[in-house]
Design an enzyme around this catalytic site. Sequence first.
Site, PDB file in Angstrom:
ATOM      1  N   LYS A 191      33.268  43.882  77.021  1.00  0.00           N
ATOM      2  CA  LYS A 191      33.630  43.583  78.402  1.00  0.00           C
ATOM      3  C   LYS A 191      32.349  43.433  79.211  1.00  0.00           C
ATOM      4  CE  LYS A 191      38.048  44.323  77.452  1.00  0.00           C
ATOM      5  NZ  LYS A 191      37.937  44.389  75.987  1.00  0.00           N
ATOM      6  N   ASP A 192      32.323  42.430  80.109  1.00  0.00           N
ATOM      7  CA  ASP A 192      31.105  42.259  80.895  1.00  0.00           C
ATOM      8  C   ASP A 192      31.084  43.206  82.082  1.00  0.00           C
ATOM      9  OD1 ASP A 192      32.520  41.044  83.020  1.00  0.00           O
ATOM     10  OD2 ASP A 192      32.300  39.061  82.157  1.00  0.00           O
ATOM     11  N   GLU A 193      30.071  43.047  82.930  1.00  0.00           N
ATOM     12  CA  GLU A 193      29.853  44.031  83.990  1.00  0.00           C
ATOM     13  C   GLU A 193      30.642  43.752  85.260  1.00  0.00           C
ATOM     14  OE1 GLU A 193      25.917  41.709  83.788  1.00  0.00           O
ATOM     15  OE2 GLU A 193      27.821  41.734  82.704  1.00  0.00           O
ATOM     16  N   GLU A 194      31.218  42.581  85.399  1.00  0.00           N
ATOM     17  CA  GLU A 194      31.893  42.224  86.644  1.00  0.00           C
ATOM     18  C   GLU A 194      33.354  42.657  86.596  1.00  0.00           C
ATOM     19  OE1 GLU A 194      29.824  38.476  88.571  1.00  0.00           O
ATOM     20  OE2 GLU A 194      30.579  37.976  86.582  1.00  0.00           O
TER      21      GLU A 194
ATOM     22  N   LYS B 130      34.995  51.447  83.214  1.00  0.00           N
ATOM     23  CA  LYS B 130      33.655  51.164  83.732  1.00  0.00           C
ATOM     24  C   LYS B 130      33.683  50.059  84.778  1.00  0.00           C
ATOM     25  CE  LYS B 130      32.482  47.778  80.184  1.00  0.00           C
ATOM     26  NZ  LYS B 130      32.404  46.671  81.144  1.00  0.00           N
TER      27      LYS B 130
END
Length: 324
Positions: free
Chosen positions: A65-68, A36
């Site tokens: 996991k974060d979005e960056e 992602k």
Amino acid sequence: MIEYKLKTIPEDFKVTEFPNLSVDMNGRIRCYILIKSGITTFDAIDILAQKYNLKKKEIGYAGLKDEEGITIQYISYEGVIENAKIILDNDCYIIIEYFANLSKHIRPGNLYGNGFGIVIRGLDKKLLENLSYRKKNYYFLNYFDSQRFGLPGKKHVTHLLGEAIHNNDDILVKKYCLEGEQTVTLEEIYKQDNINKKVFFLNSWRSFLWNSNIKEKIISEIKEYDIFTESGIDFYILTQDALRNNVDELEQCRYISQYILDNKNNEKIISNYRDVVRHTTVYIDTIDDDDIYQGKLKIQLHFSLEKGSYATMLIKHFIKEEMG
């Protein structure tokens, strides 16, 4: 404070999960690779659940996991999810691919660690004069980093939200949901389908308290430190020598109370411990002219970390040691 840029583009921050899987080709649980970008693990699971009519609370995952950046992790589900690439925006997408069958669901913490490929940009050329292509062992304080306490570009109040949930203060819960621009509302937080998010907020508060204990120890006993401030959160960073010489004193702060979900998906508090000081080997791959920030340099490196550690925290120590 040294100026540098992380996560300028998704390709600058790549994370690969090292899972601990119970592979069994006759198992009833199916394991999928989740790739992602531009979206958190929680939101990716929400989208998959909506698109394929899945029971969200039955989707297993090991780490958040974060979005960056671009992240690769593994999820489990007792059922078929078709391989797909879901485009959400220019740099925001989800790829889901079948990997193997398992005998047991993936649960939070079922991983050995993560591998990272990172590009640091916007560096002054003078800062890198003494830095050559090499590998080097680095110690770092294992703080929960700023992304634990809020979304990128938003107000970092997730820990305050967790404290409000703990205190059953619905006025403050609503306030911090709005201030932090969370994807859940006051009413949604308490729904069983969102129990994982509720636990995440509660543990964000516990994480902030754990960080604060370390900072108090540094102020009272070590006394020499640099302060990195990020998104309104202060981190007290030590030199490599100070870290090596004070491991025993710092590890007195390792105990932490955390919320977990039991086998019936009920939340409970457990006593645990988290290493205060960790170390790893950082491999410097390339140093080049920065193609985005003109007149600056970029450095590409890779390393692996045990589960629970933040690559961004290691980078803070790397920057202090090499360029501070």
